[in-house]
Write an enzyme that holds these catalytic residues in place. Structure first.
Site, PDB file in Angstrom:
ATOM      1  N   HIS A 144      38.988  51.793  76.217  1.00 20.99           N
ATOM      2  CA  HIS A 144      39.994  51.169  77.077  1.00 20.99           C
ATOM      3  C   HIS A 144      39.947  51.799  78.471  1.00 20.99           C
ATOM      4  CE1 HIS A 144      42.608  49.962  73.521  1.00 20.99           C
ATOM      5  NE2 HIS A 144      41.983  50.990  72.984  1.00 20.99           N
ATOM      6  N   TYR A 145      40.528  51.118  79.453  1.00 26.70           N
ATOM      7  CA  TYR A 145      40.994  51.831  80.644  1.00 26.70           C
ATOM      8  C   TYR A 145      42.514  51.880  80.577  1.00 26.70           C
ATOM      9  CZ  TYR A 145      41.744  47.377  83.361  1.00 26.70           C
ATOM     10  OH  TYR A 145      42.138  46.158  83.822  1.00 26.70           O
ATOM     11  N   THR A 146      43.090  52.882  81.277  1.00 25.53           N
ATOM     12  CA  THR A 146      44.540  53.057  81.196  1.00 25.53           C
ATOM     13  C   THR A 146      45.288  51.995  82.011  1.00 25.53           C
ATOM     14  OG1 THR A 146      44.294  54.672  82.966  1.00 25.53           O
ATOM     15  CG2 THR A 146      44.512  55.531  80.713  1.00 25.53           C
ATOM     16  N   HIS A 177      38.252  46.966  74.606  1.00 26.03           N
ATOM     17  CA  HIS A 177      39.507  46.327  74.197  1.00 26.03           C
ATOM     18  C   HIS A 177      39.423  44.810  74.415  1.00 26.03           C
ATOM     19  CE1 HIS A 177      44.185  46.826  74.170  1.00 26.03           C
ATOM     20  NE2 HIS A 177      43.732  46.235  73.098  1.00 26.03           N
ATOM     21  N   GLU A 216      41.185  56.114  75.619  1.00 23.15           N
ATOM     22  CA  GLU A 216      41.680  55.598  76.892  1.00 23.15           C
ATOM     23  C   GLU A 216      40.973  56.344  78.019  1.00 23.15           C
ATOM     24  OE1 GLU A 216      43.671  53.250  77.928  1.00 23.15           O
ATOM     25  OE2 GLU A 216      44.791  52.608  76.139  1.00 23.15           O
ATOM     26  N   ASP A 253      40.389  45.240  79.618  1.00 26.63           N
ATOM     27  CA  ASP A 253      39.802  46.573  79.744  1.00 26.63           C
ATOM     28  C   ASP A 253      38.720  46.830  78.697  1.00 26.63           C
ATOM     29  OD1 ASP A 253      42.179  46.551  77.943  1.00 26.63           O
ATOM     30  OD2 ASP A 253      41.725  48.667  77.653  1.00 26.63           O
TER      31      ASP A 253
END
Ligand SMILES: [Zn+2]
Length: 236
Positions: A29-31, A136, A94, A146
């Site tokens: 994921h990215y945050t 994700h 993340e 993401d």
């Protein structure tokens, strides 16, 4: 760069429960928040009910929020290869990045090196197939974006994390040979380069008249898939 697990910073979250399925996937994921600190705060807030197992900061620091044996709440509703309850089946990482809401910044090299080291460490300890390493957005297209189109999947694949095609290989994939045969062209399962060139040329003369090269370029392969699909629908 091997991961030194002692350097992982513990930041326990209560946003997890028990796994209901065996662990078999890795989700990246990215945050999507302004700072890593804000993301960490959110994932450690019991009210937020979200957390990943790990978070990797832009400077390469790695935080662990949830034990790998537990079901961290990072994936939400999604499916991959026919399986759901991705939270039960996966480890979630993340990666701190503002994402689409904050200008889609580049991922710093030091951060990606840390992500690679962490993923390799996870993969060395768990039975996770290369085909089950996903973003994700792969498991929730439309709902999630993401880790986004700046994320260097190709670099990860070269480090043994996830699948990527060999761009230097121009030969037809097995799938495309099958599709050409499905349309009707006489190709056996492992045709020679010369046979491929002849069939591709004939295909292009019929379906791509402005691009008759005999080369199985990407455009040709897309066209093959398209034509095979109309043949499939019209086999009367
Ligand atoms: Zn996500």
């Amino acid at each position: 760069m091997a991961l030194i697990r002692e350097t992982i910073i513990q930041a326990p979250s209560v946003n997890f429960d028990e796994r209901r399925q065996p662990l078999s996937m890795l989700v990246l994921h990215y945050t999507g928040m302004q700072t890593g600190q804000a993301a960490l705060g959110r994932m450690c807030d019991p009210e937020a009910k979200v957390a990943a197992h790990y978070m990797v900061e832009e400077d390469g620091r790695i935080f662990q929020l949830v034990d790998e044996s537990k079901r961290a709440w990072h994936a939400g509703v999604g499916t991959w290869r026919g399986l759901d309850d991705i939270n039960s089946r996966s480890i979630g990482i993340e990666i701190v990045n503002g994402g689409h809401d904050y200008g889609l910044p580049d991922f710093p090299e030091i951060q990606i090196d840390a992500v690679i080291a962490l993923c390799r460490d996870v993969l060395s300890r768990h039975q996770i197939l290369q085909s089950d390493i996903v973003g994700h957005s792969d498991i929730a297209p439309g709902r999630k974006d993401d880790p986004g189109e700046k994320f260097p999947w190709e670099k990860l694949a070269h480090a043994g994390i996830g699948l990527w095609p060999d761009e230097s290989k121009k030969a037809l994939s097995v799938g495309s040979v099958e599709l050409l045969a499905e349309i009707g062209y006489g190709l056996n399962a492992s045709p020679s380069d010369q046979e491929i060139t002849c069939v591709i040329r004939a295909f292009q003369q019929r379906w791509m008249q402005d691009n008759v090269t005999g080369e199985p370029c990407l455009e040709t392969l897309c066209r093959v898939a398209q034509i095979a699909s109309i043949y499939r629908e019209n086999t009367i």
